[in-house]
Design an enzyme around this catalytic site. Structure first.
Site, mmCIF file in Angstrom:
data_model
loop_
_atom_site.group_PDB
_atom_site.id
_atom_site.type_symbol
_atom_site.label_atom_id
_atom_site.label_comp_id
_atom_site.label_asym_id
_atom_site.label_seq_id
_atom_site.Cartn_x
_atom_site.Cartn_y
_atom_site.Cartn_z
ATOM 1 N N TYR A 1 -7.612 -34.058 -0.881
ATOM 2 C CA TYR A 1 -8.716 -33.138 -1.158
ATOM 3 C C TYR A 1 -9.661 -33.613 -2.469
ATOM 4 O O TYR A 1 -9.067 -33.971 -3.360
ATOM 5 C CB TYR A 1 -8.231 -31.744 -1.486
ATOM 6 C CG TYR A 1 -8.016 -31.041 -0.130
ATOM 7 C CD1 TYR A 1 -8.919 -30.975 0.913
ATOM 8 C CD2 TYR A 1 -6.707 -30.455 0.004
ATOM 9 C CE1 TYR A 1 -8.561 -30.015 2.006
ATOM 10 C CE2 TYR A 1 -6.474 -29.663 1.291
ATOM 11 C CZ TYR A 1 -7.352 -29.429 2.335
ATOM 12 O OH TYR A 1 -6.917 -29.038 3.342
ATOM 13 N N LYS B 1 18.343 -12.615 -10.410
ATOM 14 C CA LYS B 1 16.989 -12.371 -10.165
ATOM 15 C C LYS B 1 16.379 -13.467 -9.810
ATOM 16 O O LYS B 1 16.842 -14.402 -9.574
ATOM 17 C CB LYS B 1 16.592 -12.037 -11.488
ATOM 18 C CG LYS B 1 16.413 -12.937 -12.732
ATOM 19 C CD LYS B 1 15.834 -12.356 -13.909
ATOM 20 C CE LYS B 1 15.704 -13.669 -15.015
ATOM 21 N NZ LYS B 1 15.231 -13.040 -16.197
#
Length: 368
Positions: free
Chosen positions: A264, A38
């Site tokens: 940032y 998965k």
């Protein structure tokens, strides 16, 4: 193994084979092996991984959702595929692609019988899941009579397996809890198999269950994280080989003055003259913001370089003040030596989260 010239995820298929053979060596000869692929095979590449494992002789596969199973069928997987968390809206597709549903409550059981009947199925294989303590999905032990009664009224479906999921098999401090789960599961399966009159496959062990509870291997086991190189303990990690190496390069080197900021929101302020390197990988590639501000690190020419400032969408910046390196040099985010588990621990998370987060835009390279 060539040096990276861009951001790449290298997948070592021989390491995958080693892990499979090691885990399989813990089993009795007739115990089946289910490989959990998965989440894009835990962030690697489900199609490549499943095909390789199919060639190695895996008996079963498991995915979380139906669309993952469809992708495997389209990639040439012919072995049985268990869908661990199917949703009723996709049951027709599940049947079309010969996928096998985990049936975990009365609603799902009745809805699947309805769809399978409409599709004129006979003895379609299903897997009955019981909750023995994880408290996530699954019938309760007192649902056995309901299940048996429902099954007795239809020829549409047949129980291929009965299974459950251990909650803390990697934590030996929780051994009593795990042993109680195993005991409960055995009581449930004895009662249900007697009620339905035949013996399906039985499985409860995940990777740590395989390694720590051999008495609970029954006639099938499931392994996810172990195949990808992590044994959930320092001892077992030494016996397994991480299959994935995430690499990138230095795009640009800067020198910043004392008091200058990086990135940032000016999250990092230099306290001296420093050298920084900008790398072409960011949170859109799977390196979350939790690794920024000197929590996480990368490895350049054998030395650790802390991630500074906020992780950007497509870039991170690292401190290389004391590292001899140049633009274009290879950078290791994680590999078999500086593992994903080690990096994940710096941000108080786990290897599962880090490796399954690697974006599919990152180029995959398969090593034989």
């Amino acid at each position: 193994m060539s040096k990276a010239q861009e951001t790449v995820l290298e997948i070592d298929l021989k390491a995958l084979e080693h892990n499979f053979e090691y885990l399989k060596s813990k089993l009795q000869k007739d115990t089946k092996f289910l490989a959990v692929v998965k989440a894009f095979a835990y962030g690697s590449d489900a199609n490549e991984i499943a095909n390789y494992l199919q060639d190695l002789g895996v008996d079963y596969f498991a995915v979380a959702y139906i669309n993952e199973g469809v992708a495997l069928r389209n990639a040439g997987i012919t072995k049985p595929i268990l869908v661990l968390h199917p949703l009723a809206v996709n049951f027709k597709t599940l049947i079309e692609y010969c996928l096998e549903p985990s049936i975990y409550n009365a609603k799902i059981l009745q809805e699947f019988i309805s769809v399978a009947s409409h599709e004129k199925q006979v003895e379609y294989p299903i897997h009955i899941k019981f909750n023995t303590g994880l408290n996530r999905l699954g019938f309760w032990h007192n649902d056995i009579d309901f299940i048996q009664n429902t099954l007795s009224q239809t020829k549409t479906i047949k129980v291929e397996s009965i299974f459950s999921h251990l909650a803390a098999s990697e934590d030996l401090n929780e051994k009593a809890f795990t042993l109680n789960q195993i005991k409960t599961f055995k009581i449930i399966t004895e009662k249900l198999t007697k009620a339905i009159g035949y013996k399906p496959l039985l499985h409860i062990c995940n990777t740590s269950g395989i390694l720590n509870y051999p008495e609970a291997h029954l006639n099938m086991v499931r392994s996810g994280i172990g195949l990808y190189g992590f044994g959930n303990s320092e001892k077992e990690n030494k016996n397994l080989k991480p299959i994935a190496s995430l690499k990138t390069i230095i795009s640009q080197i800067h020198t910043i003055e004392k008091g200058e900021s990086v990135g940032y929101n000016r999250a990092y302020i230099g306290d001296s003259i420093q050298k920084t390197a900008t790398l072409p990988i960011g949170h859109a590639d799977g390196i979350g913001r939790i690794y920024g501000n000197e929590k996480g690190f990368v490895t350049i020419n054998g030395q650790q370089a802390p991630i500074i400032g906020n992780v950007c969408m497509d870039m991170i910046m690292v401190n290389i003040t004391n590292i001899d390196c140049e633009e274009g040099d290879e950078v290791i985010i994680f590999d078999a030596n500086s593992t994903a588990e080690t990096l994940a621990e710096t941000a108080n998370t786990i290897s599962y989260e880090l490796i399954t987060s690697i974006s599919q835009r990152v180029k995959r390279i398969f090593l034989q």
